[in-house]
Design an enzyme around this catalytic site. Structure first.
Site, PDB file in Angstrom:
ATOM      1  N   SER A   1     -23.222 -45.081   5.311  1.00  0.00           N
ATOM      2  CA  SER A   1     -22.300 -43.986   5.583  1.00  0.00           C
ATOM      3  C   SER A   1     -22.733 -42.730   4.808  1.00  0.00           C
ATOM      4  O   SER A   1     -23.877 -42.288   4.959  1.00  0.00           O
ATOM      5  CB  SER A   1     -20.877 -44.436   5.232  1.00  0.00           C
ATOM      6  OG  SER A   1     -19.920 -43.533   5.721  1.00  0.00           O
TER       7      SER A   1
ATOM      8  N   ASP B   1     -20.467 -45.925  16.776  1.00  0.00           N
ATOM      9  CA  ASP B   1     -19.860 -45.717  15.463  1.00  0.00           C
ATOM     10  C   ASP B   1     -18.926 -44.508  15.504  1.00  0.00           C
ATOM     11  O   ASP B   1     -19.288 -43.448  16.003  1.00  0.00           O
ATOM     12  CB  ASP B   1     -20.975 -45.499  14.437  1.00  0.00           C
ATOM     13  CG  ASP B   1     -20.488 -45.518  12.993  1.00  0.00           C
ATOM     14  OD1 ASP B   1     -19.423 -44.928  12.709  1.00  0.00           O
ATOM     15  OD2 ASP B   1     -21.173 -46.117  12.158  1.00  0.00           O
TER      16      ASP B   1
ATOM     17  N   HIS C   1     -18.754 -49.858  11.693  1.00  0.00           N
ATOM     18  CA  HIS C   1     -19.382 -49.019  10.675  1.00  0.00           C
ATOM     19  C   HIS C   1     -19.988 -49.908   9.593  1.00  0.00           C
ATOM     20  O   HIS C   1     -19.321 -50.772   9.038  1.00  0.00           O
ATOM     21  CB  HIS C   1     -18.313 -48.106  10.075  1.00  0.00           C
ATOM     22  CG  HIS C   1     -18.821 -46.993   9.233  1.00  0.00           C
ATOM     23  ND1 HIS C   1     -19.686 -46.031   9.708  1.00  0.00           N
ATOM     24  CD2 HIS C   1     -18.576 -46.659   7.930  1.00  0.00           C
ATOM     25  CE1 HIS C   1     -19.935 -45.154   8.750  1.00  0.00           C
ATOM     26  NE2 HIS C   1     -19.285 -45.529   7.658  1.00  0.00           N
TER      27      HIS C   1
END
Length: 525
Positions: free
Chosen positions: A233, A458, A487
């Protein structure tokens, strides 16, 4: 990127010496080009000091909740790399040694879980918990976690009293009038002022480039000539900035669920893109719930499931559930479904109970726990770091007219997250500290092939970011999990992905071309 709904000032809603030459040459060249000589020299000096000092490893303090044989320590870094002999701050780190032989060991693997604001200190527990996805890699690497600057134990910052931060219910993030918008704007400005009051001395230095410099100092303190890194991320953006500033210091780098590194996207436009992607994945969840109507009894079409959501939202707007769960708290809770497939069944089950007449499970899940003071401190700190880093990394629009126009337009077609996301980021419009120009992410001399992993659907980091980073990092390879959207792909069992991540980390092997993988197994109701 981590997202928690913010709707106001209180919110709602990561040993051994090293010769100096191994640190100095690439850092001075790349850093000078992308920032300035003073920062380049500062990180070089800090890394040399850290290499000489090492880390005094010891059992972790009992109240940190980190089990033996994981050990903890500290790394000292400059607050301001342009003034390396000025004020210093301490960063918390932990590690567990490789589980294989001395001959199998390939060094340390550092990890960042995202945010900004996420702690990586749980990373070594993948070894103590015997996580099957990481058994092979842990034979070769020490697993090293750390709290980035401002996070957790690493000179934490704060913007508001944590108990006030979690109080609920917050205002409905979807404005019903201009008065609602004015109230949210006032709260956002108040939150920014609170950051300045409580943590103003740190705010100018809470940037991704500074965290990347910290990462290089940690590398040196570990006695590692080059960095092995896993970023998820926001951790992908941290990795991309590190690779740009210190290309010759990278050995292996895996970036998973990719933030779009384009200067034009960091960070205002990235958040607008996110609103579109969240709506798509929210629709995926409703389709799945409808397909499992025999279990959840929420409707056999996505439209019927959405009707149940709308009824719940309207009821909570009229009278917050349990006095504490309104629309803001509902959005905060339900957004875990677009984030992670692992949340699909639990979220559907709680909604099903509510529709069947039992609201308590939803109140417990979505409402605040004022007795959890430690958890509330972590939550407030994480939100403060998220805000501080994104606001400082880039220049944000200051015109309310632009914010209002862009979010009103998006809300028409993508209503699930748009306004709550806008209010979360609006403090950046009146940020009380310097806002910078983002690093121009690109390939530098000595950068090896980077492995990029992405799920096609995502929500938090839309797929365009993976394509953009792949284009910018020459020699990189992209693994795309098709028709999937959870994710954090490397944390999910999918042999097509897992085997390639292992092969890269263990031998440096990259496929000759990009790879498409079938999706991992669908969630079970």
């Amino acid at each position: 990127m981590r997202r928690t709904v913010v709707s106001g000032v209180t919110g709602t809603l990561i040993a051994g010496a090293l010769i100096a030459g191994a640190v100095a040459a690439p850092a001075a060249t790349a850093e000078t080009r992308h920032s300035g000589w003073s920062e380049a020299r500062g990180v070089q000096l800090a890394a040399e000091r850290a290499a000489a000092q090492g880390i005094d490893w010891a059992d972790c303090p009992a109240d940190w909740g980190i089990p033996k044989p994981i050990q903890c320590g500290w790394v000292t870094v400059p607050l301001d790399y342009a003034r390396p002999n000025g004020k210093q701050i301490k960063l918390a780190v932990d590690r567990i040694g490789n589980t294989g032989t001395k001959e199998e060991r390939q060094g340390a693997l550092l990890y960042n879980p995202g945010g900004p604001g996420g702690s990586g200190m749980r990373f070594p527990t993948r070894v103590t918990n015997k996580n099957p996805l990481w058994v092979n890699t842990s034979k070769a690497y020490d697993f090293v976690g750390f709290d980035p600057r401002g996070v957790g134990r690493s000179t934490p910052i704060s913007c508001v009293d944590p108990q006030e931060f979690v109080k609920a219910p917050k205002a409905d993030p979807v404005p019903g009038s201009e008065a609602d918008k004015r109230a949210q704007r006032k709260l956002a400005a108040g939150y920014a002022a609170g950051c300045a009051e409580r943590s103003g001395w740190m705010l100018p230095h809470m940037t991704t480039p500074n965290t990347a410099r910290d990462l290089d100092v940690i590398r040196a303190a570990l006695g590692e000539e080059k960095l092995n890194f896993l970023g998820v991320s926001y951790g992908t953006y941290l990795g991309a900035v590190y690779a740009t500033l210190f290309p010759g210091h990278v050995r292996r780098m895996v970036v998973d669920s990719v933030v779009n590194p384009s200067r034009e996207k960091i960070w205002y436009e990235a958040n607008l893109d996110q609103n579109v992607a969240f709506e798509t994945r929210w629709d995926d969840w409703k389709e799945w719930v409808a397909a499992n109507d025999a279990t959840y009894r929420l409707g056999d079409t996505a439209e019927k499931v959405d009707e149940q959501w709308q009824k719940l939202r309207a009821a909570a707007a009229k009278a917050p559930l349990g006095g504490v769960v309104g629309p803001a708290e509902l959005t905060n809770f339900f957004q875990s479904a677009p984030y992670y497939d692992s949340s699909w069944a639990p979220v559907a089950r709680i909604l099903s109970k509510y529709v069947a007449g039992d609201a308590q499970a939803l109140i417990d899940a979505a409402g605040p726990d004022l007795s959890d003071t430690a958890g509330n401190i972590r939550s407030e700190n994480s939100n403060a770091v998220y805000t501080a880093v994104e606001c400082a990394d880039a220049k944000w629009p200051t015109s309310w007219r632009k914010w209002d126009r862009d979010n009103t337009r998006l809300h028409r077609d993508y209503p699930f997250l748009t306004w709550s996301n806008a209010w979360m980021n609006l403090p950046c419009a009146s940020w009380p500290a310097k806002q910078n120009t983002p690093v121009d992410v690109k390939t530098g001399k000595g950068l090896p092939g980077v492995l990029i992993v992405q799920a096609e659907r995502d929500a938090a980091t839309p797929v365009g970011g993976a394509y953009e980073l792949h284009k910018r990092l020459k020699g990189s390879r992209l693994i795309m999990e098709k028709d999937a959207g959870s994710h954090g792909v490397t944390g999910i069992a999918n042999a097509c992905v897992n085997e390639r991540v292992d092969a890269y980390l263990l031998s440096g092997k990259l496929d000759s071309r990009n790879v498409s993988c079938d999706p991992h197994a669908a969630p079970k109701p």
